[in-house]
Design a protein around this motif. Structure first.
Motif, PDB file in Angstrom:
ATOM      1  N   VAL A 156       8.167   9.346 -16.934  1.00  0.00           N
ATOM      2  CA  VAL A 156       8.900   8.589 -17.950  1.00  0.00           C
ATOM      3  C   VAL A 156       8.385   8.919 -19.349  1.00  0.00           C
ATOM      4  O   VAL A 156       9.158   9.227 -20.265  1.00  0.00           O
ATOM      5  CB  VAL A 156       8.797   7.079 -17.677  1.00  0.00           C
ATOM      6  N   ASP A 157       7.067   8.856 -19.539  1.00  0.00           N
ATOM      7  CA  ASP A 157       6.499   8.969 -20.891  1.00  0.00           C
ATOM      8  C   ASP A 157       6.467  10.391 -21.423  1.00  0.00           C
ATOM      9  O   ASP A 157       6.659  10.617 -22.620  1.00  0.00           O
ATOM     10  CB  ASP A 157       5.077   8.401 -20.904  1.00  0.00           C
ATOM     11  N   ALA A 158       6.194  11.350 -20.569  1.00  0.00           N
ATOM     12  CA  ALA A 158       6.056  12.735 -21.026  1.00  0.00           C
ATOM     13  C   ALA A 158       7.300  13.573 -20.774  1.00  0.00           C
ATOM     14  O   ALA A 158       7.641  14.444 -21.572  1.00  0.00           O
ATOM     15  CB  ALA A 158       4.846  13.388 -20.360  1.00  0.00           C
ATOM     16  N   GLN A 159       7.991  13.314 -19.648  1.00  0.00           N
ATOM     17  CA  GLN A 159       9.173  14.109 -19.314  1.00  0.00           C
ATOM     18  C   GLN A 159      10.471  13.387 -19.641  1.00  0.00           C
ATOM     19  O   GLN A 159      11.554  13.924 -19.414  1.00  0.00           O
ATOM     20  CB  GLN A 159       9.130  14.482 -17.831  1.00  0.00           C
ATOM     21  N   HIS A 160      10.350  12.146 -20.125  1.00  0.00           N
ATOM     22  CA  HIS A 160      11.487  11.362 -20.623  1.00  0.00           C
ATOM     23  C   HIS A 160      12.559  11.128 -19.567  1.00  0.00           C
ATOM     24  O   HIS A 160      13.756  11.112 -19.861  1.00  0.00           O
ATOM     25  CB  HIS A 160      12.092  12.039 -21.860  1.00  0.00           C
ATOM     26  N   GLU A 161      12.119  10.939 -18.326  1.00  0.00           N
ATOM     27  CA  GLU A 161      13.053  10.598 -17.255  1.00  0.00           C
ATOM     28  C   GLU A 161      13.360   9.109 -17.284  1.00  0.00           C
ATOM     29  O   GLU A 161      12.558   8.291 -17.750  1.00  0.00           O
ATOM     30  CB  GLU A 161      12.475  10.997 -15.903  1.00  0.00           C
ATOM     31  N   ASP A 162      14.526   8.750 -16.771  1.00  0.00           N
ATOM     32  CA  ASP A 162      14.935   7.350 -16.714  1.00  0.00           C
ATOM     33  C   ASP A 162      14.115   6.631 -15.651  1.00  0.00           C
ATOM     34  O   ASP A 162      13.999   7.126 -14.521  1.00  0.00           O
ATOM     35  CB  ASP A 162      16.423   7.282 -16.356  1.00  0.00           C
ATOM     36  N   PRO A 163      13.520   5.447 -15.968  1.00  0.00           N
ATOM     37  CA  PRO A 163      12.750   4.715 -14.961  1.00  0.00           C
ATOM     38  C   PRO A 163      13.533   4.420 -13.683  1.00  0.00           C
ATOM     39  O   PRO A 163      12.957   4.402 -12.590  1.00  0.00           O
ATOM     40  CB  PRO A 163      12.372   3.408 -15.685  1.00  0.00           C
ATOM     41  N   GLN A 164      14.854   4.227 -13.793  1.00  0.00           N
ATOM     42  CA  GLN A 164      15.667   3.997 -12.604  1.00  0.00           C
ATOM     43  C   GLN A 164      15.621   5.206 -11.679  1.00  0.00           C
ATOM     44  O   GLN A 164      15.475   5.065 -10.457  1.00  0.00           O
ATOM     45  CB  GLN A 164      17.112   3.692 -12.994  1.00  0.00           C
ATOM     46  N   ASN A 165      15.736   6.388 -12.247  1.00  0.00           N
ATOM     47  CA  ASN A 165      15.712   7.597 -11.434  1.00  0.00           C
ATOM     48  C   ASN A 165      14.325   7.854 -10.849  1.00  0.00           C
ATOM     49  O   ASN A 165      14.199   8.293  -9.698  1.00  0.00           O
ATOM     50  CB  ASN A 165      16.147   8.794 -12.272  1.00  0.00           C
ATOM     51  N   VAL A 166      13.305   7.591 -11.627  1.00  0.00           N
ATOM     52  CA  VAL A 166      11.936   7.776 -11.146  1.00  0.00           C
ATOM     53  C   VAL A 166      11.667   6.857  -9.961  1.00  0.00           C
ATOM     54  O   VAL A 166      11.112   7.263  -8.940  1.00  0.00           O
ATOM     55  CB  VAL A 166      10.928   7.524 -12.283  1.00  0.00           C
ATOM     56  N   ALA A 167      12.078   5.602 -10.092  1.00  0.00           N
ATOM     57  CA  ALA A 167      11.878   4.650  -8.997  1.00  0.00           C
ATOM     58  C   ALA A 167      12.672   5.060  -7.764  1.00  0.00           C
ATOM     59  O   ALA A 167      12.165   5.008  -6.631  1.00  0.00           O
ATOM     60  CB  ALA A 167      12.289   3.248  -9.454  1.00  0.00           C
ATOM     61  N   ARG A 168      13.902   5.490  -7.961  1.00  0.00           N
ATOM     62  CA  ARG A 168      14.746   5.889  -6.825  1.00  0.00           C
ATOM     63  C   ARG A 168      14.148   7.099  -6.104  1.00  0.00           C
ATOM     64  O   ARG A 168      14.103   7.135  -4.869  1.00  0.00           O
ATOM     65  CB  ARG A 168      16.157   6.207  -7.314  1.00  0.00           C
ATOM     66  N   ASP A 205       0.813  -1.236   0.000  1.00  0.00           N
ATOM     67  CA  ASP A 205       0.000   0.000   0.000  1.00  0.00           C
ATOM     68  C   ASP A 205       0.840   1.276   0.000  1.00  0.00           C
ATOM     69  O   ASP A 205       0.431   2.287   0.572  1.00  0.00           O
ATOM     70  CB  ASP A 205      -0.958   0.000   1.192  1.00  0.00           C
ATOM     71  N   THR A 206       1.981   1.245  -0.652  1.00  0.00           N
ATOM     72  CA  THR A 206       2.822   2.449  -0.704  1.00  0.00           C
ATOM     73  C   THR A 206       2.574   3.291  -1.952  1.00  0.00           C
ATOM     74  O   THR A 206       3.010   4.447  -2.011  1.00  0.00           O
ATOM     75  CB  THR A 206       4.309   2.069  -0.675  1.00  0.00           C
ATOM     76  N   ILE A 207       1.893   2.727  -2.962  1.00  0.00           N
ATOM     77  CA  ILE A 207       1.728   3.425  -4.243  1.00  0.00           C
ATOM     78  C   ILE A 207       0.241   3.656  -4.491  1.00  0.00           C
ATOM     79  O   ILE A 207      -0.528   2.699  -4.636  1.00  0.00           O
ATOM     80  CB  ILE A 207       2.335   2.610  -5.407  1.00  0.00           C
ATOM     81  N   SER A 208      -0.178   4.886  -4.567  1.00  0.00           N
ATOM     82  CA  SER A 208      -1.566   5.198  -4.893  1.00  0.00           C
ATOM     83  C   SER A 208      -1.741   5.257  -6.411  1.00  0.00           C
ATOM     84  O   SER A 208      -0.762   5.276  -7.177  1.00  0.00           O
ATOM     85  CB  SER A 208      -1.965   6.540  -4.283  1.00  0.00           C
ATOM     86  N   ASP A 209      -2.995   5.306  -6.860  1.00  0.00           N
ATOM     87  CA  ASP A 209      -3.260   5.464  -8.293  1.00  0.00           C
ATOM     88  C   ASP A 209      -2.564   6.724  -8.812  1.00  0.00           C
ATOM     89  O   ASP A 209      -1.947   6.716  -9.884  1.00  0.00           O
ATOM     90  CB  ASP A 209      -4.761   5.583  -8.551  1.00  0.00           C
ATOM     91  N   ALA A 210      -2.674   7.819  -8.043  1.00  0.00           N
ATOM     92  CA  ALA A 210      -2.065   9.086  -8.459  1.00  0.00           C
ATOM     93  C   ALA A 210      -0.540   8.994  -8.486  1.00  0.00           C
ATOM     94  O   ALA A 210       0.105   9.554  -9.381  1.00  0.00           O
ATOM     95  CB  ALA A 210      -2.508  10.205  -7.520  1.00  0.00           C
ATOM     96  N   ASP A 211       0.042   8.284  -7.517  1.00  0.00           N
ATOM     97  CA  ASP A 211       1.499   8.093  -7.495  1.00  0.00           C
ATOM     98  C   ASP A 211       1.968   7.393  -8.768  1.00  0.00           C
ATOM     99  O   ASP A 211       2.947   7.798  -9.397  1.00  0.00           O
ATOM    100  CB  ASP A 211       1.917   7.243  -6.292  1.00  0.00           C
ATOM    101  N   MET A 212       1.260   6.318  -9.122  1.00  0.00           N
ATOM    102  CA  MET A 212       1.677   5.538 -10.286  1.00  0.00           C
ATOM    103  C   MET A 212       1.503   6.341 -11.560  1.00  0.00           C
ATOM    104  O   MET A 212       2.366   6.320 -12.442  1.00  0.00           O
ATOM    105  CB  MET A 212       0.874   4.241 -10.361  1.00  0.00           C
ATOM    106  N   GLN A 213       0.415   7.073 -11.665  1.00  0.00           N
ATOM    107  CA  GLN A 213       0.206   7.899 -12.854  1.00  0.00           C
ATOM    108  C   GLN A 213       1.293   8.965 -12.970  1.00  0.00           C
ATOM    109  O   GLN A 213       1.800   9.235 -14.067  1.00  0.00           O
ATOM    110  CB  GLN A 213      -1.173   8.548 -12.819  1.00  0.00           C
ATOM    111  N   LYS A 214       1.679   9.547 -11.838  1.00  0.00           N
ATOM    112  CA  LYS A 214       2.735  10.563 -11.850  1.00  0.00           C
ATOM    113  C   LYS A 214       4.069   9.970 -12.298  1.00  0.00           C
ATOM    114  O   LYS A 214       4.805  10.594 -13.079  1.00  0.00           O
ATOM    115  CB  LYS A 214       2.881  11.181 -10.457  1.00  0.00           C
ATOM    116  N   MET A 215       4.402   8.767 -11.817  1.00  0.00           N
ATOM    117  CA  MET A 215       5.653   8.142 -12.226  1.00  0.00           C
ATOM    118  C   MET A 215       5.632   7.790 -13.714  1.00  0.00           C
ATOM    119  O   MET A 215       6.630   7.984 -14.423  1.00  0.00           O
ATOM    120  CB  MET A 215       5.923   6.902 -11.370  1.00  0.00           C
TER     121      MET A 215
END
Length: 297
Positions: A275-287, A261-271
């Motif tokens: 990645v998809d719109a701001q082209h950030e690396d998934p590794q950095n987003v997860a970190r 229960d650490t990730i809300s719907d809004a959290d996941m959409q933001k992550m």
């Protein structure tokens, strides 16, 4: 078998053969994922959190196409953990009818995975990534429609696009079309999931089957139609874990429990948006997310 299905079957076989040729992974944890943004982010969250909390080496085997490939890789012992969705496991893997109560779906999938496959479910991450039937926001406002029932009246004028797996799975297109009486202007286009949102925005299609946590929904001003007849089951995101891995590494089980229960719907959409719109690396987003939750330094 159609030509498209034959090609898909050959590709699956070749990938499974390559997985089977890989050496055993010994005393390390292998994390898999499917080949779309959310799965890459969740795979990185799992990998980084396990690396930090257990100090076990973690190998990443991402981009494993769809549910079938990940399931077979688990059964072959080539990966130890991958993120899945309870509704997908219930319908696409167990071939059971959709159910609407999320706890019931979770417990059913968990018990059957343990009984049939030697796999188990970790605790839910906290969000529900249900299928999202999308139209352009401008069309929703202009036509004053909010639900799939309302959309069905206009669907003969529209062109639709869906991912390959959604067209084939039992909780996918055929059942949805029958439930709502959806009939489109032409046969739905089968597209890569990553292309659907932009194809909708660019008027290449008028109706798309996406995911509720897609970061491009707000970014591209798309509108998610309400599933007012409750066709889709819950799709709680959960880690699928080999029972052998869980028994050999109780510290990994504890690490997964800390993600409950650490990730809300809004959290996941933001992550996903990062990645998809701001082209950030998934590794950095997860970190960044794990640091914000004080799960890694």
């Amino acid at each position: 078998m159609t030509f498209r299905r034959a090609i898909a079957a050959i590709c699956c076989s070749l990938l499974l053969l390559s997985l089977g040729c890989m050496p055993g992974h010994g005393n390390r944890i292998v994390i898999g994922s499917k080949n779309f943004t959310e799965q890459l982010v969740l795979g990185e969250l799992l990998a980084q959190h396990i690396e930090h909390t257990t100090h076990l080496p973690v190998e990443r085997r991402f981009y494993l196409a769809g549910t079938y490939i990940c399931q077979q890789a688990m059964l072959a012992g080539r990966i130890d953990i991958y993120p899945e969705y309870t509704g997908t496991a219930l319908t696409a893997v167990l071939k059971e009818k959709p159910a609407t109560e999320k706890k019931q779906v979770y417990e059913r999938v968990k018990s059957e995975y343990e009984r049939r496959f030697g796999l188990t479910l970790g605790p839910p991450f906290g969000f529900n990534d249900t299928f999202a039937m999308e139209i352009r926001g401008e069309d929703a406002r202009r036509l004053n429609i909010r639900t799939l029932t309302q959309a069905a009246q206009l669907s003969p004028q529209w062109r639709a696009g869906f991912g390959y797996e959604f067209m084939e799975r039992p909780d996918g297109f055929r059942g949805m079309a029958a439930t709502y009486g959806l009939h489109f202007n032409e046969p739905p286009r089968i597209m890569d999931l990553g292309l659907l949102a932009r194809a909708l925005k660019d008027h290449q299609i008028d109706f798309a089957g996406g995911n509720a946590t897609d970061g491009l929904i707000p970014a591209l001003d798309l509108f998610v139609l309400e599933d007012d007849r409750h066709y889709f089951p819950p799709y709680e995101a959960v880690p699928i874990v080999r029972q052998q891995t869980a028994m050999e590494h109780p510290d990994v089980v504890a690490a997964l429990a800390a993600l409950r229960d650490t990730i809300s719907d809004a959290d996941m959409q933001k992550m996903n948006y990062s990645v998809d719109a701001q082209h950030e690396d998934p590794q950095n987003v997860a970190r960044d997310f794990l640091r914000a939750k004080h799960l890694v330094p």
